[in-house]
Design a protein around this motif. Sequence first.
Motif, PDB file in Angstrom:
ATOM      1  N   THR A  50       0.839  -1.197   0.000  1.00  0.00           N
ATOM      2  CA  THR A  50       0.000   0.000   0.000  1.00  0.00           C
ATOM      3  C   THR A  50       0.873   1.245   0.000  1.00  0.00           C
ATOM      4  OG1 THR A  50      -1.602  -1.192   1.357  1.00  0.00           O
ATOM      5  CG2 THR A  50      -1.848   1.199   1.235  1.00  0.00           C
ATOM      6  N   ARG A  51       0.598   2.160  -0.910  1.00  0.00           N
ATOM      7  CA  ARG A  51       1.290   3.451  -0.885  1.00  0.00           C
ATOM      8  C   ARG A  51       0.439   4.444  -0.106  1.00  0.00           C
ATOM      9  NH1 ARG A  51       3.699   5.117  -6.600  1.00  0.00           N
ATOM     10  NH2 ARG A  51       4.327   6.882  -5.286  1.00  0.00           N
ATOM     11  N   ARG A  52       1.033   5.013   0.924  1.00  0.00           N
ATOM     12  CA  ARG A  52       0.320   5.947   1.805  1.00  0.00           C
ATOM     13  C   ARG A  52       0.869   7.336   1.531  1.00  0.00           C
ATOM     14  NH1 ARG A  52       0.038   2.081   7.161  1.00  0.00           N
ATOM     15  NH2 ARG A  52      -0.438   4.019   8.229  1.00  0.00           N
ATOM     16  N   ILE A  53       0.045   8.189   0.969  1.00  0.00           N
ATOM     17  CA  ILE A  53       0.516   9.470   0.430  1.00  0.00           C
ATOM     18  C   ILE A  53      -0.276  10.632   1.016  1.00  0.00           C
ATOM     19  CG2 ILE A  53       0.887  10.785  -1.691  1.00  0.00           C
ATOM     20  CD1 ILE A  53       0.734   8.095  -3.249  1.00  0.00           C
ATOM     21  N   ALA A  54       0.412  11.605   1.608  1.00  0.00           N
ATOM     22  CA  ALA A  54      -0.260  12.833   2.052  1.00  0.00           C
ATOM     23  C   ALA A  54      -0.036  13.912   1.001  1.00  0.00           C
ATOM     24  CB  ALA A  54       0.284  13.292   3.399  1.00  0.00           C
ATOM     25  N   VAL A  55      -1.114  14.569   0.600  1.00  0.00           N
ATOM     26  CA  VAL A  55      -1.013  15.654  -0.379  1.00  0.00           C
ATOM     27  C   VAL A  55      -1.025  16.958   0.415  1.00  0.00           C
ATOM     28  CG1 VAL A  55      -2.052  16.711  -2.411  1.00  0.00           C
ATOM     29  CG2 VAL A  55      -2.225  14.224  -2.060  1.00  0.00           C
ATOM     30  N   ALA A  56       0.122  17.617   0.446  1.00  0.00           N
ATOM     31  CA  ALA A  56       0.234  18.768   1.353  1.00  0.00           C
ATOM     32  C   ALA A  56       1.012  19.918   0.743  1.00  0.00           C
ATOM     33  CB  ALA A  56       0.911  18.334   2.657  1.00  0.00           C
ATOM     34  N   VAL A 173      -3.511   5.026  -0.410  1.00  0.00           N
ATOM     35  CA  VAL A 173      -4.257   5.874   0.515  1.00  0.00           C
ATOM     36  C   VAL A 173      -3.783   7.297   0.243  1.00  0.00           C
ATOM     37  CG1 VAL A 173      -4.690   6.456   2.925  1.00  0.00           C
ATOM     38  CG2 VAL A 173      -4.362   4.056   2.268  1.00  0.00           C
ATOM     39  N   LEU A 174      -4.705   8.187  -0.072  1.00  0.00           N
ATOM     40  CA  LEU A 174      -4.350   9.581  -0.346  1.00  0.00           C
ATOM     41  C   LEU A 174      -5.023  10.464   0.695  1.00  0.00           C
ATOM     42  CD1 LEU A 174      -4.913   9.478  -4.194  1.00  0.00           C
ATOM     43  CD2 LEU A 174      -2.739   9.981  -3.118  1.00  0.00           C
ATOM     44  N   ILE A 175      -4.238  11.311   1.338  1.00  0.00           N
ATOM     45  CA  ILE A 175      -4.800  12.178   2.378  1.00  0.00           C
ATOM     46  C   ILE A 175      -4.749  13.627   1.918  1.00  0.00           C
ATOM     47  CG2 ILE A 175      -4.637  12.901   4.786  1.00  0.00           C
ATOM     48  CD1 ILE A 175      -3.213  10.292   5.423  1.00  0.00           C
ATOM     49  N   ASP A 176      -5.909  14.261   1.862  1.00  0.00           N
ATOM     50  CA  ASP A 176      -5.967  15.675   1.471  1.00  0.00           C
ATOM     51  C   ASP A 176      -5.794  16.539   2.711  1.00  0.00           C
ATOM     52  OD1 ASP A 176      -6.330  17.964  -0.076  1.00  0.00           O
ATOM     53  OD2 ASP A 176      -8.491  17.988   0.277  1.00  0.00           O
ATOM     54  N   CYS A 177      -4.728  17.345   2.729  1.00  0.00           N
ATOM     55  CA  CYS A 177      -4.418  18.154   3.911  1.00  0.00           C
ATOM     56  C   CYS A 177      -4.952  19.577   3.779  1.00  0.00           C
ATOM     57  CB  CYS A 177      -2.903  18.219   4.103  1.00  0.00           C
ATOM     58  SG  CYS A 177      -2.167  16.630   4.524  1.00  0.00           S
ATOM     59  N   PRO A 178      -5.261  20.212   4.939  1.00  0.00           N
ATOM     60  CA  PRO A 178      -5.652  21.620   4.908  1.00  0.00           C
ATOM     61  C   PRO A 178      -4.416  22.509   4.675  1.00  0.00           C
ATOM     62  CG  PRO A 178      -5.542  20.827   7.170  1.00  0.00           C
ATOM     63  CD  PRO A 178      -5.256  19.648   6.285  1.00  0.00           C
ATOM     64  N   PRO A 179      -4.625  23.779   4.309  1.00  0.00           N
ATOM     65  CA  PRO A 179      -3.480  24.675   4.060  1.00  0.00           C
ATOM     66  C   PRO A 179      -2.884  25.215   5.353  1.00  0.00           C
ATOM     67  CG  PRO A 179      -5.546  25.811   3.621  1.00  0.00           C
ATOM     68  CD  PRO A 179      -5.910  24.414   4.005  1.00  0.00           C
ATOM     69  N   SER A 180      -2.190  24.358   6.096  1.00  0.00           N
ATOM     70  CA  SER A 180      -1.549  24.803   7.330  1.00  0.00           C
ATOM     71  C   SER A 180      -0.438  23.815   7.638  1.00  0.00           C
ATOM     72  CB  SER A 180      -2.555  24.800   8.483  1.00  0.00           C
ATOM     73  OG  SER A 180      -2.815  23.459   8.881  1.00  0.00           O
ATOM     74  N   LEU A 181       0.265  24.052   8.721  1.00  0.00           N
ATOM     75  CA  LEU A 181       1.235  23.053   9.179  1.00  0.00           C
ATOM     76  C   LEU A 181       0.901  22.678  10.619  1.00  0.00           C
ATOM     77  CD1 LEU A 181       4.533  24.458   7.585  1.00  0.00           C
ATOM     78  CD2 LEU A 181       3.290  22.402   6.924  1.00  0.00           C
ATOM     79  N   ALA A 191       1.020   9.496   9.429  1.00  0.00           N
ATOM     80  CA  ALA A 191       0.255   8.313   9.012  1.00  0.00           C
ATOM     81  C   ALA A 191       0.719   7.754   7.665  1.00  0.00           C
ATOM     82  CB  ALA A 191      -1.232   8.674   8.934  1.00  0.00           C
ATOM     83  N   VAL A 192       1.579   8.509   6.963  1.00  0.00           N
ATOM     84  CA  VAL A 192       1.961   8.103   5.599  1.00  0.00           C
ATOM     85  C   VAL A 192       3.463   7.806   5.518  1.00  0.00           C
ATOM     86  CG1 VAL A 192       0.115   9.488   4.569  1.00  0.00           C
ATOM     87  CG2 VAL A 192       2.400  10.499   4.851  1.00  0.00           C
ATOM     88  N   THR A 193       3.874   7.344   4.342  1.00  0.00           N
ATOM     89  CA  THR A 193       5.304   7.194   4.084  1.00  0.00           C
ATOM     90  C   THR A 193       5.771   8.140   2.981  1.00  0.00           C
ATOM     91  OG1 THR A 193       4.660   5.340   2.700  1.00  0.00           O
ATOM     92  CG2 THR A 193       5.574   4.801   4.851  1.00  0.00           C
TER      93      THR A 193
END
Length: 318
Positions: A50-56, A173-181, A191-193
Amino acid sequence: MAGQQGIESAADTIKRIFADSASPLGAEIADAGSRYRALHDATFPKPERTRRIAVANQKGGVGKTTTTVNIAAALAQHGAQVLVIDMDPQGNASTALGVPHASGAPSVYDVLEGRMTIAEVMRPCPDFDGLKVVPASIDLSGAELEVADMPNRTDLLRRALDAYLDEHDADYVLIDCPPSLGLLVINAMCAVTEMLIPIQAEYYALEGLGQLIHTIGLVQEHYNPSLIVSTMLVTMFDRRTLLSREVFEEVRNHYPNIVLGTTIPRTVKISEAPSFNQSVVSYDAHGMGAISYGEAALEIARRSPMVLKAIESRRGEH
Ligand SMILES: Nc1ncnc2c1ncn2[C@@H]1O[C@H](COP(=O)(O)OP(=O)(O)OP(=O)(O)O)[C@@H](O)[C@H]1O
Ligand SMILES: [Mg+2]
């Protein structure tokens, strides 16, 4: 049959009429036809794990949600099992994928606070088999403060996702992040790699990127040593402008192995699609927006062995 061989497809006709013409629109139509067919015929290889990807990107409006939604849709359309997690209280990814997310509805907020599991709150996207969505509602805006004092506050999403993946298959798994840190984004990074960073082709594109890379470095150091920045994608690209081409070149010079060769053009259809609760991949399947996101998704799929190896070797170092 001999007669049929003489019949050309509509796309070929357009190509024959326009391909050599000086009309940019004609050339674009011809180009779109052949790219659509190539994409349609392509095999999207599945990743071994599984590829775990955060879009940030902490910068607002650079195309995070549009990228999450359309890469997920394109991968699912080509046979992958995909889970999208909406981590933005705005709930834009939930809207674009046609999943209800009114305040009070089960959402990622309940998952973070330990009341429900991912499997309990996720909903199928009506347009694509194999695409599931963990919605976010405005309730999530309170979570950042509410979890701030919890001892495992950076690890809430990772635990929930690990538990889900123990029982369910997913290719991506794709995670859509809010515009912040803030804490929500840190939870996503833990949660991702992999990180996927969309970069808008505009004058200040690279401003703020240093801060994002620095934050990712801190997360690597303290919480998640195997995290890598696997992918950058230039969005809202206008090939007629020098500026767009310069931004792409600059990103490519700085991050040669990370930036995708595909760029996403600025198109009206991409911006219209969410108001119909759709990805552009379903809303305008033959248009340049859908084709470009399809090509970017194919590039992402083909890079899987290389990316998984890079994650593995980082893990080995720590
Ligand atoms: N390639 C494109 N062509 C035209 N419009 C686009 C394109 N990509 C994104 N947009 C539009 O730009 C706006 C911002 O895009 P998007 O919501 O994806 O950015 P974001 O980074 O998720 O924003 P936020 O930081 O608010 O979460 C939206 O209105 C979207 O429809
Ligand atoms: Mg967004």
